[in-house]
Design a protein around this motif. Sequence first.
Motif, short mmCIF file in Angstrom:
data_model
loop_
_atom_site.label_atom_id
_atom_site.label_comp_id
_atom_site.label_asym_id
_atom_site.label_seq_id
_atom_site.Cartn_x
_atom_site.Cartn_y
_atom_site.Cartn_z
N MET A 86 48.52 -9.38 -4.87
CA MET A 86 48.79 -8.04 -5.40
C MET A 86 48.42 -7.90 -6.87
SD MET A 86 52.32 -7.14 -3.46
CE MET A 86 52.43 -7.34 -1.69
N GLU A 89 45.07 -6.75 -6.61
CA GLU A 89 44.94 -5.62 -5.69
C GLU A 89 44.90 -4.29 -6.42
OE1 GLU A 89 44.67 -5.08 -1.43
OE2 GLU A 89 44.55 -6.74 -2.78
N LYS A 90 45.36 -4.28 -7.68
CA LYS A 90 45.40 -3.04 -8.45
C LYS A 90 44.01 -2.43 -8.60
CE LYS A 90 47.58 -5.38 -11.51
NZ LYS A 90 48.34 -5.96 -12.61
N GLU A 104 47.73 -3.93 3.44
CA GLU A 104 48.13 -4.20 2.06
C GLU A 104 49.09 -3.15 1.53
OE1 GLU A 104 44.03 -5.88 2.77
OE2 GLU A 104 44.94 -3.93 3.07
N CYS A 108 52.65 -4.00 -0.16
CA CYS A 108 52.94 -3.57 -1.54
C CYS A 108 54.21 -2.74 -1.58
CB CYS A 108 51.76 -2.77 -2.11
SG CYS A 108 50.31 -3.79 -2.46
N ASP A 119 53.44 -5.79 -9.92
CA ASP A 119 52.08 -5.81 -9.37
C ASP A 119 52.00 -5.00 -8.09
OD1 ASP A 119 50.93 -7.38 -11.38
OD2 ASP A 119 51.46 -9.25 -10.37
N ALA A 123 49.64 -1.79 -7.48
CA ALA A 123 48.68 -1.78 -6.37
C ALA A 123 48.93 -0.60 -5.44
CB ALA A 123 48.76 -3.10 -5.60
#
Length: 194
Positions: A86, A89-90, A104, A108, A119, A123
């Motif tokens: 994560m 993943e942003k 995902e 998240c 994070d 994300a």
Amino acid sequence: SFCGATLAVMSRVYRPYDSDYADKCLEKAKVAYEYVMGTAMGNTGSDFYPAKPKYESDIVCLAMELYRATNDKTYLETAKQYAAFMASEKTFNHNYSLNYNNTEDLACYLMAMYDNNADAKAALQFFCDLYKPASGYFLNKKNGGWGILRFPANQAFVYALNEKVKGNTTTLNPYALASIEYIMGSNGKKFSYI
């Protein structure tokens, strides 16, 4: 992973109504967890479906739903271990939407909501921003010739989850509303797809 996560959710939801059934669901969710954690992990594809981009998100969902059902921090620690993705993943554009192969967003949400993971929050917001297309309705997935309504419906769901994480439970996200209205008939064809 998702079978186990679903069973853990079932155990939590049914607990007030049928504790025996809830216990059976939780028992099988734990069996699924042991299987997942004791099996070689990775991705494989088939002739029809490609390999899943990130299997770790499914494990996060399984572990977090078991944590929610049991309050056992062992599951939370497993989720944290598999949530490391994560942080990057942003800025990860999975160019799709929440669906069976891209989970995902759910991972998240669970980490943001029940572990206050920064994070995960970033994300999840990134995915929501990604889903804001110029059309005003939904991400136009390339080669998306079938099953297309799952995209605006799932994106509206992700927006609602993100609003919940932010603590906004009293107003409706305008993008989520536009997506649902599109499905119900506020579209170029003036046609309800329900």
